[in-house]
Design a protein around this motif. Structure first.
Motif, PDB file in Angstrom:
ATOM      1  N   UNK A  12      14.890 -12.389  -0.046  1.00  0.00           N
ATOM      2  CA  UNK A  12      15.908 -11.346   0.019  1.00  0.00           C
ATOM      3  C   UNK A  12      15.714 -10.311  -1.082  1.00  0.00           C
ATOM      4  N   UNK A  13      15.247 -10.754  -2.247  1.00  0.00           N
ATOM      5  CA  UNK A  13      14.921  -9.802  -3.319  1.00  0.00           C
ATOM      6  C   UNK A  13      13.813  -8.860  -2.881  1.00  0.00           C
ATOM      7  N   UNK A  14      12.792  -9.424  -2.256  1.00  0.00           N
ATOM      8  CA  UNK A  14      11.684  -8.599  -1.774  1.00  0.00           C
ATOM      9  C   UNK A  14      12.154  -7.625  -0.700  1.00  0.00           C
ATOM     10  N   UNK A  15      13.026  -8.108   0.195  1.00  0.00           N
ATOM     11  CA  UNK A  15      13.561  -7.239   1.234  1.00  0.00           C
ATOM     12  C   UNK A  15      14.372  -6.100   0.635  1.00  0.00           C
ATOM     13  N   UNK A  16      15.209  -6.421  -0.352  1.00  0.00           N
ATOM     14  CA  UNK A  16      16.012  -5.383  -1.000  1.00  0.00           C
ATOM     15  C   UNK A  16      15.155  -4.355  -1.719  1.00  0.00           C
ATOM     16  N   UNK A  17      14.104  -4.849  -2.415  1.00  0.00           N
ATOM     17  CA  UNK A  17      13.207  -3.924  -3.108  1.00  0.00           C
ATOM     18  C   UNK A  17      12.476  -3.022  -2.120  1.00  0.00           C
ATOM     19  N   UNK A  18      12.023  -3.616  -0.998  1.00  0.00           N
ATOM     20  CA  UNK A  18      11.325  -2.827   0.018  1.00  0.00           C
ATOM     21  C   UNK A  18      12.263  -1.797   0.642  1.00  0.00           C
ATOM     22  N   UNK A  19      13.512  -2.200   0.875  1.00  0.00           N
ATOM     23  CA  UNK A  19      14.482  -1.270   1.448  1.00  0.00           C
ATOM     24  C   UNK A  19      14.791  -0.124   0.490  1.00  0.00           C
ATOM     25  N   UNK A  20      14.846  -0.418  -0.798  1.00  0.00           N
ATOM     26  CA  UNK A  20      15.099   0.626  -1.794  1.00  0.00           C
ATOM     27  C   UNK A  20      13.946   1.620  -1.844  1.00  0.00           C
ATOM     28  N   UNK A  21      12.720   1.095  -1.871  1.00  0.00           N
ATOM     29  CA  UNK A  21      11.551   1.982  -1.882  1.00  0.00           C
ATOM     30  C   UNK A  21      11.483   2.814  -0.602  1.00  0.00           C
ATOM     31  N   UNK A  22      11.794   2.177   0.517  1.00  0.00           N
ATOM     32  CA  UNK A  22      11.790   2.911   1.780  1.00  0.00           C
ATOM     33  C   UNK A  22      12.844   4.012   1.786  1.00  0.00           C
ATOM     34  N   UNK A  23      13.998   3.714   1.184  1.00  0.00           N
ATOM     35  CA  UNK A  23      15.052   4.721   1.105  1.00  0.00           C
ATOM     36  C   UNK A  23      14.594   5.927   0.290  1.00  0.00           C
ATOM     37  N   UNK A  24      13.984   5.668  -0.872  1.00  0.00           N
ATOM     38  CA  UNK A  24      13.497   6.760  -1.717  1.00  0.00           C
ATOM     39  C   UNK A  24      12.410   7.567  -1.013  1.00  0.00           C
ATOM     40  N   UNK A  25      11.558   6.885  -0.258  1.00  0.00           N
ATOM     41  CA  UNK A  25      10.433   7.552   0.388  1.00  0.00           C
ATOM     42  C   UNK A  25      10.875   8.343   1.633  1.00  0.00           C
ATOM     43  N   UNK A  26      11.786   7.784   2.408  1.00  0.00           N
ATOM     44  CA  UNK A  26      12.134   8.381   3.689  1.00  0.00           C
ATOM     45  C   UNK A  26      13.350   9.304   3.633  1.00  0.00           C
ATOM     46  N   UNK A  27      14.114   9.243   2.539  1.00  0.00           N
ATOM     47  CA  UNK A  27      15.357  10.012   2.489  1.00  0.00           C
ATOM     48  C   UNK A  27      15.160  11.511   2.759  1.00  0.00           C
ATOM     49  N   UNK A  28      14.145  12.159   2.145  1.00  0.00           N
ATOM     50  CA  UNK A  28      13.952  13.598   2.454  1.00  0.00           C
ATOM     51  C   UNK A  28      13.664  13.839   3.930  1.00  0.00           C
ATOM     52  N   UNK A  29      12.983  12.899   4.577  1.00  0.00           N
ATOM     53  CA  UNK A  29      12.640  13.065   5.982  1.00  0.00           C
ATOM     54  C   UNK A  29      13.838  12.813   6.902  1.00  0.00           C
ATOM     55  N   UNK A  35      21.767  12.940  14.968  1.00  0.00           N
ATOM     56  CA  UNK A  35      22.131  11.524  15.145  1.00  0.00           C
ATOM     57  C   UNK A  35      21.085  10.537  14.633  1.00  0.00           C
ATOM     58  N   UNK A  36      19.825  10.728  14.985  1.00  0.00           N
ATOM     59  CA  UNK A  36      18.808   9.756  14.570  1.00  0.00           C
ATOM     60  C   UNK A  36      18.604   9.728  13.057  1.00  0.00           C
ATOM     61  N   UNK A  37      18.471  10.872  12.366  1.00  0.00           N
ATOM     62  CA  UNK A  37      18.363  10.830  10.895  1.00  0.00           C
ATOM     63  C   UNK A  37      19.586  10.210  10.226  1.00  0.00           C
ATOM     64  N   UNK A  38      20.780  10.524  10.757  1.00  0.00           N
ATOM     65  CA  UNK A  38      21.996   9.941  10.175  1.00  0.00           C
ATOM     66  C   UNK A  38      21.986   8.420  10.343  1.00  0.00           C
ATOM     67  N   UNK A  39      21.615   7.951  11.544  1.00  0.00           N
ATOM     68  CA  UNK A  39      21.529   6.513  11.766  1.00  0.00           C
ATOM     69  C   UNK A  39      20.467   5.880  10.870  1.00  0.00           C
ATOM     70  N   UNK A  40      19.379   6.593  10.643  1.00  0.00           N
ATOM     71  CA  UNK A  40      18.329   6.090   9.760  1.00  0.00           C
ATOM     72  C   UNK A  40      18.822   5.916   8.341  1.00  0.00           C
ATOM     73  N   UNK A  41      19.586   6.912   7.831  1.00  0.00           N
ATOM     74  CA  UNK A  41      20.126   6.805   6.474  1.00  0.00           C
ATOM     75  C   UNK A  41      21.111   5.632   6.380  1.00  0.00           C
ATOM     76  N   UNK A  42      21.974   5.499   7.391  1.00  0.00           N
ATOM     77  CA  UNK A  42      22.939   4.395   7.399  1.00  0.00           C
ATOM     78  C   UNK A  42      22.208   3.049   7.417  1.00  0.00           C
ATOM     79  N   UNK A  43      21.160   2.950   8.235  1.00  0.00           N
ATOM     80  CA  UNK A  43      20.406   1.697   8.319  1.00  0.00           C
ATOM     81  C   UNK A  43      19.754   1.318   7.006  1.00  0.00           C
ATOM     82  N   UNK A  44      19.130   2.285   6.332  1.00  0.00           N
ATOM     83  CA  UNK A  44      18.476   2.008   5.054  1.00  0.00           C
ATOM     84  C   UNK A  44      19.484   1.567   4.000  1.00  0.00           C
ATOM     85  N   UNK A  45      20.612   2.273   3.916  1.00  0.00           N
ATOM     86  CA  UNK A  45      21.632   1.895   2.940  1.00  0.00           C
ATOM     87  C   UNK A  45      22.208   0.516   3.249  1.00  0.00           C
TER      88      UNK A  45
END
Length: 386
Positions: A12-29, A35-45
């Motif tokens: 779960x630590x690894x999953x959380x770290x991966x999700x955090x990195x993914x959030x930082x990387x994908x947030x500008x995109x 609808x799809x970008x908003x759902x993507x941001x909600x999913x990452x958070x």
């Protein structure tokens, strides 16, 4: 993965770290207000926060031992768990309705400092689930069988039994991992300071997360009957255990120490020896015990008060050891109980009480680990073979 395993926390630590990195990387995109970008941001958070909260919850659970397995978490009480099969230690065939069943609960594999070798040389620790016929309660325990148990020359010998209880909140794993009970017993055995005994490791919180203080709650869990009848009956039906009270002992620390002294005092025909490390002598009722443990019945409460028993009932035939430190907050109460017990012992030579105090130490594993060897040696010297 087991609920209490380090592998689950690390995953779960690894999953959380991966999700955090993914959030930082994908947030500008995902910055567009579609609808799809908003759902993507909600999913990452969501993934990030759920992972962090899960790690915190598992860490708290592993430290305090509210739940020992997935079954324990999703089926509290565990009384209706299906039984599978059990190795019959009397030499018979496996049975499906035995009160003790093998289980993978307890995450025994994660403990790396256990004695290594074949059972006939170092003994064997089993993770089992015990189900009580009288109370219907069920819980996971560890059972340590000494090397002598597997000696063909001793196949007809019955062994003394020591029931060891953890604190509250706490799991059976605390007795193995933090207290190092079987490891200490093995070292003492090699040094010739411990008689071969079956050691059963359990927790007081059979109906976790509630703390019943090992009493029969009117209209509720009968945990006193569980420890005084169901568990001994199950052990006698499964293992080659000695029969007489003098060959049975109960030991514990903190809440487990309170339970150990109370079980010995109230059931000397079951446990002829009791050792309490930093235990209380009167049942404590607080936010963890829930509604009144005695239903407002003063007589029930009195009978579970060890000082009241010494002052109002005949002294039982048993041996007690009380262990604490002079820095403990309840040290004065401990001294008062021991003084009273020593006076009562003068009227019954079969009732014996001894005490041991460290000069320093608190209500923690550092103190209990230091006290354990003396507690085991004292108990071993009194457990008989009959």
């Amino acid at each position: 993965m087991e609920l209490t395993s380090d592998a689950l926390v690390n995953s779960l630590l690894a999953l959380g770290a991966a999700a955090l990195l993914a959030t930082l990387w994908l947030w500008p995109r995902l910055a567009r207000q579609r609808p799809l970008p908003v759902l993507g941001r909600i999913g990452l958070l969501t993934v990030t926060q759920v992972s962090v909260l899960a790690v915190l919850a598992l860490s708290v659970n592993n430290s305090f031992g509210f739940y020992t397995s997935w079954d324990d978490l999703f089926s509290p009480g565990g009384a209706k768990l299906a039984l599978t099969s059990n190795e019959n230690h009397h030499g018979g065939t496996p049975v499906s309705d035995a009160p003790i069943q093998p289980t993978d609960e307890g995450d025994l594999e994660s403990i790396t400092d256990l004695p290594k070798g074949p059972p006939e040389e170092v003994g064997k620790i089993q993770s089992v689930r015990v189900t009580g016929k009288e109370t219907g309660l069920s819980d996971q325990m560890f059972v340590y069988l000494p090397p002598e148990y597997f000696d063909p020359k001793l196949s007809m010998v019955r062994f003394p039994v020591l029931l060891a209880l953890s604190g509250y909140p706490g799991t059976t794993q605390h007795l193995v991992k933090e207290l190092a009970l079987p490891q200490t017993a093995w070292e003492l055995r090699k040094a010739g300071k411990l008689t071969p005994s079956i050691i059963v490791m359990a927790r007081p919180a059979v109906v976790a997360p509630r703390n019943t203080e090992c009493v029969d709650v009117p209209g509720g869990p009968r945990t006193e009957t569980w420890f005084a009848k169901d568990v001994p009956d199950a052990l006698r039906a499964t293992y080659r255990t000695s029969r007489s009270p003098s060959s049975w002992g109960v030991l514990g620390y903190s809440t487990g120490g309170s339970c150990a002294l109370r079980l010995a005092m109230r059931f000397p025909d079951v446990f002829g020896n009791g050792t309490g490390m930093h235990g209380d002598f009167k049942v404590v009722e607080d936010q963890f015990t829930g509604d009144s443990l005695f239903g407002g019945d003063r007589a029930l409460a009195d009978r579970s008060d060890l000082s009241w028993r010494l002052q109002n009932l005949p002294a039982p035939n048993l041996s007690l050891m009380v262990i604490s430190t002079r820095k403990e907050t309840d040290y004065p109460d401990t001294v008062k109980f021991v003084d009273l017990a020593e006076k009562v012992a003068a009227t019954n030579p079969q009732f014996k009480v001894e005490s041991l105090y460290l000069d320093d130490g608190g209500h923690n594993f550092d103190s209990w680990v230091r006290e354990l060897p003396a507690a085991l040696e004292w108990m071993s010297a009194r457990l008989t073979w009959n």
